[in-house]
Design a protein around this motif. Structure first.
Motif, PDB file in Angstrom:
ATOM      1  N   ALA A 229      13.565  55.460 150.860  1.00  0.00           N
ATOM      2  CA  ALA A 229      14.232  54.481 149.999  1.00  0.00           C
ATOM      3  C   ALA A 229      15.747  54.539 150.152  1.00  0.00           C
ATOM      4  CB  ALA A 229      13.836  54.712 148.541  1.00  0.00           C
ATOM      5  N   ILE A 230      16.301  55.747 150.255  1.00  0.00           N
ATOM      6  CA  ILE A 230      17.750  55.882 150.425  1.00  0.00           C
ATOM      7  C   ILE A 230      18.199  55.190 151.707  1.00  0.00           C
ATOM      8  CG2 ILE A 230      19.585  57.551 150.929  1.00  0.00           C
ATOM      9  CD1 ILE A 230      18.254  59.429 148.918  1.00  0.00           C
ATOM     10  N   CYS A 231      17.411  55.339 152.766  1.00  0.00           N
ATOM     11  CA  CYS A 231      17.741  54.670 154.028  1.00  0.00           C
ATOM     12  C   CYS A 231      17.543  53.161 153.925  1.00  0.00           C
ATOM     13  CB  CYS A 231      16.873  55.226 155.150  1.00  0.00           C
ATOM     14  SG  CYS A 231      17.218  56.936 155.590  1.00  0.00           S
ATOM     15  N   LYS A 232      16.425  52.757 153.332  1.00  0.00           N
ATOM     16  CA  LYS A 232      16.087  51.332 153.293  1.00  0.00           C
ATOM     17  C   LYS A 232      17.098  50.532 152.473  1.00  0.00           C
ATOM     18  CE  LYS A 232      13.453  47.713 154.024  1.00  0.00           C
ATOM     19  NZ  LYS A 232      11.992  47.720 153.798  1.00  0.00           N
TER      20      LYS A 232
ATOM     21  N   GLN B 169      26.257  48.178 144.138  1.00  0.00           N
ATOM     22  CA  GLN B 169      25.959  49.418 144.845  1.00  0.00           C
ATOM     23  C   GLN B 169      24.758  50.109 144.208  1.00  0.00           C
ATOM     24  OE1 GLN B 169      30.019  51.158 144.527  1.00  0.00           O
ATOM     25  NE2 GLN B 169      29.967  51.198 146.763  1.00  0.00           N
ATOM     26  N   VAL B 170      24.050  50.895 145.019  1.00  0.00           N
ATOM     27  CA  VAL B 170      22.773  51.453 144.581  1.00  0.00           C
ATOM     28  C   VAL B 170      22.785  52.978 144.646  1.00  0.00           C
ATOM     29  CG1 VAL B 170      20.290  51.544 145.055  1.00  0.00           C
ATOM     30  CG2 VAL B 170      21.539  49.397 145.341  1.00  0.00           C
ATOM     31  N   TYR B 171      22.190  53.586 143.624  1.00  0.00           N
ATOM     32  CA  TYR B 171      21.910  55.027 143.626  1.00  0.00           C
ATOM     33  C   TYR B 171      20.405  55.202 143.495  1.00  0.00           C
ATOM     34  CZ  TYR B 171      21.598  59.906 142.277  1.00  0.00           C
ATOM     35  OH  TYR B 171      21.269  61.241 142.231  1.00  0.00           O
ATOM     36  N   ILE B 172      19.828  56.106 144.279  1.00  0.00           N
ATOM     37  CA  ILE B 172      18.377  56.323 144.282  1.00  0.00           C
ATOM     38  C   ILE B 172      18.079  57.795 144.054  1.00  0.00           C
ATOM     39  CG2 ILE B 172      16.335  56.373 145.793  1.00  0.00           C
ATOM     40  CD1 ILE B 172      17.402  53.745 147.001  1.00  0.00           C
ATOM     41  N   GLY B 173      17.038  58.058 143.270  1.00  0.00           N
ATOM     42  CA  GLY B 173      16.635  59.435 143.018  1.00  0.00           C
ATOM     43  C   GLY B 173      15.163  59.521 142.670  1.00  0.00           C
ATOM     44  N   LYS B 174      14.709  60.742 142.445  1.00  0.00           N
ATOM     45  CA  LYS B 174      13.322  60.983 142.039  1.00  0.00           C
ATOM     46  C   LYS B 174      13.331  61.787 140.750  1.00  0.00           C
ATOM     47  CE  LYS B 174      12.884  65.189 144.847  1.00  0.00           C
ATOM     48  NZ  LYS B 174      14.288  65.179 145.311  1.00  0.00           N
ATOM     49  N   THR B 175      12.299  61.629 139.944  1.00  0.00           N
ATOM     50  CA  THR B 175      12.252  62.338 138.675  1.00  0.00           C
ATOM     51  C   THR B 175      10.864  62.251 138.075  1.00  0.00           C
ATOM     52  OG1 THR B 175      13.307  62.549 136.494  1.00  0.00           O
ATOM     53  CG2 THR B 175      12.918  60.322 137.304  1.00  0.00           C
ATOM     54  N   LYS B 176      10.635  63.073 137.064  1.00  0.00           N
ATOM     55  CA  LYS B 176       9.432  62.952 136.250  1.00  0.00           C
ATOM     56  C   LYS B 176       9.701  62.136 134.992  1.00  0.00           C
ATOM     57  CE  LYS B 176       6.572  66.941 137.392  1.00  0.00           C
ATOM     58  NZ  LYS B 176       5.800  68.062 136.816  1.00  0.00           N
ATOM     59  N   ASP B 177      10.954  62.055 134.604  1.00  0.00           N
ATOM     60  CA  ASP B 177      11.321  61.380 133.357  1.00  0.00           C
ATOM     61  C   ASP B 177      12.557  60.523 133.613  1.00  0.00           C
ATOM     62  OD1 ASP B 177      12.148  60.630 130.817  1.00  0.00           O
ATOM     63  OD2 ASP B 177      11.544  62.515 129.895  1.00  0.00           O
ATOM     64  N   PRO B 178      12.377  59.257 134.002  1.00  0.00           N
ATOM     65  CA  PRO B 178      13.532  58.424 134.374  1.00  0.00           C
ATOM     66  C   PRO B 178      14.494  58.145 133.225  1.00  0.00           C
ATOM     67  CG  PRO B 178      11.502  57.129 134.351  1.00  0.00           C
ATOM     68  CD  PRO B 178      11.103  58.556 134.220  1.00  0.00           C
ATOM     69  N   VAL B 179      14.013  58.126 131.999  1.00  0.00           N
ATOM     70  CA  VAL B 179      14.905  57.891 130.862  1.00  0.00           C
ATOM     71  C   VAL B 179      15.811  59.098 130.651  1.00  0.00           C
ATOM     72  CG1 VAL B 179      15.033  57.425 128.387  1.00  0.00           C
ATOM     73  CG2 VAL B 179      13.257  56.336 129.777  1.00  0.00           C
ATOM     74  N   TYR B 180      15.213  60.273 130.657  1.00  0.00           N
ATOM     75  CA  TYR B 180      16.006  61.496 130.540  1.00  0.00           C
ATOM     76  C   TYR B 180      17.008  61.606 131.689  1.00  0.00           C
ATOM     77  CZ  TYR B 180      17.129  66.419 131.241  1.00  0.00           C
ATOM     78  OH  TYR B 180      17.795  67.594 131.477  1.00  0.00           O
ATOM     79  N   ARG B 181      16.557  61.282 132.904  1.00  0.00           N
ATOM     80  CA  ARG B 181      17.430  61.422 134.078  1.00  0.00           C
ATOM     81  C   ARG B 181      18.620  60.472 133.993  1.00  0.00           C
ATOM     82  NH1 ARG B 181      20.018  64.257 136.691  1.00  0.00           N
ATOM     83  NH2 ARG B 181      20.034  64.398 138.966  1.00  0.00           N
ATOM     84  N   TRP B 182      18.394  59.244 133.557  1.00  0.00           N
ATOM     85  CA  TRP B 182      19.487  58.286 133.416  1.00  0.00           C
ATOM     86  C   TRP B 182      20.525  58.808 132.424  1.00  0.00           C
ATOM     87  CZ3 TRP B 182      23.038  55.129 134.412  1.00  0.00           C
ATOM     88  CH2 TRP B 182      23.633  54.299 133.453  1.00  0.00           C
ATOM     89  N   ASN B 183      20.077  59.372 131.340  1.00  0.00           N
ATOM     90  CA  ASN B 183      21.008  59.894 130.347  1.00  0.00           C
ATOM     91  C   ASN B 183      21.777  61.104 130.867  1.00  0.00           C
ATOM     92  OD1 ASN B 183      20.763  58.648 127.344  1.00  0.00           O
ATOM     93  ND2 ASN B 183      18.861  58.349 128.467  1.00  0.00           N
ATOM     94  N   THR B 184      21.138  61.927 131.704  1.00  0.00           N
ATOM     95  CA  THR B 184      21.873  63.061 132.274  1.00  0.00           C
ATOM     96  C   THR B 184      22.930  62.582 133.264  1.00  0.00           C
ATOM     97  OG1 THR B 184      20.246  63.426 134.049  1.00  0.00           O
ATOM     98  CG2 THR B 184      19.927  64.639 131.978  1.00  0.00           C
TER      99      THR B 184
END
Length: 227
Positions: free
Chosen positions: A98-101, A31-46
């Motif tokens: 991307a969420i739709c695709k 399963q997939v989760y999609i998002g946007k961010t300026k800092d993907p490492v920080y976002r993954w940890n949050t």
């Protein structure tokens, strides 16, 4: 703090590192989760922290539940970078497409009705390279990316009713610097004296997550008239 991301859709490591915004994907148990961010490492940890924090507002969302239900989520989760942009409006569009695709089942809310007309998004299985990304420790993540006023831009915002406080501040898009509809994390004291429905001018920067704006901890808002 570091994370390895798989590069998709023809992206290079240099493009990702130079971009202001990225679209990322986390894949877990197919399963997939999609998002946007300026800092993907920080976002993954949050995301991970929220999945373990029973008082967090996102604790019961599909992605956080999936993280809790898998063994060794740090190894079980695959990380991807799908698109980049230096434009906030464009990255929001890319996220919706991307969420739709990718039919991202783990996103709490759907962004339907968007089509990948240019076929920019390829199957995740066609990733072509990897990049090791690091958390930028110089960023003041809690209060945004700006260190001083030179790093902030003017935002015309509207005072609205708050959910956990009497009022909140939301961008209007009328300043030409930021799109409309983004919550602004700012001083409660600065909002006092400005009635709901009024507009103010405030200096803000993007939060590292790319999902909200951040004002200074201590500020005085200037009232403006919006026709």
């Amino acid at each position: 703090m570091q994370t390895t991301f798989r590069l998709c859709n023809g992206l290079t490591a240099n493009q990702v590192k130079a971009a202001l915004f990225v679209i990322y994907a986390h894949k877990i148990n197919g399963q997939v989760y999609i998002g946007k961010t300026k800092d993907p490492v920080y976002r993954w940890n949050t995301h991970y922290d929220a999945s373990r924090n029973t008082t967090h507002s996102e604790y019961s969302t599909p992605f956080k539940v999936a993280l809790r239900n898998v063994q060794n989520e740090w190894l079980a989760t695959e990380h991807y970078i799908l698109a980049v942009s230096n434009c906030a409006n464009e990255i929001r569009k890319f996220e919706n497409i991307a969420i739709c695709k990718y039919k991202s089942e783990l996103n709490a809310t759907g962004h339907w009705g968007y089509s990948d007309a240019t076929e920019m998004f390829k199957p995740l299985s066609q990733w072509q390279d990897t990049v090791m990304l690091f958390r930028d420790e110089s960023r003041d993540v809690e209060w945004g990316l700006a260190k001083d006023d030179a790093d902030r831009d003017v935002c015309i915002a509207r005072i609205e009713h708050g959910r956990t406080s009497p009022t909140s501040l939301v961008s209007t898009g009328k300043d030409g610097n930021f799109p409309a509809g983004y919550k602004i994390n700012c001083s409660r004291a600065a909002r006092k004296g400005h009635p709901v429905g009024s507009h103010v001018k405030v200096l803000v920067s993007w939060h590292a997550s790319g999902n909200q704006l951040v004002g200074k901890k201590h500020d005085v808002f200037v009232s403006v008239n919006i026709n």
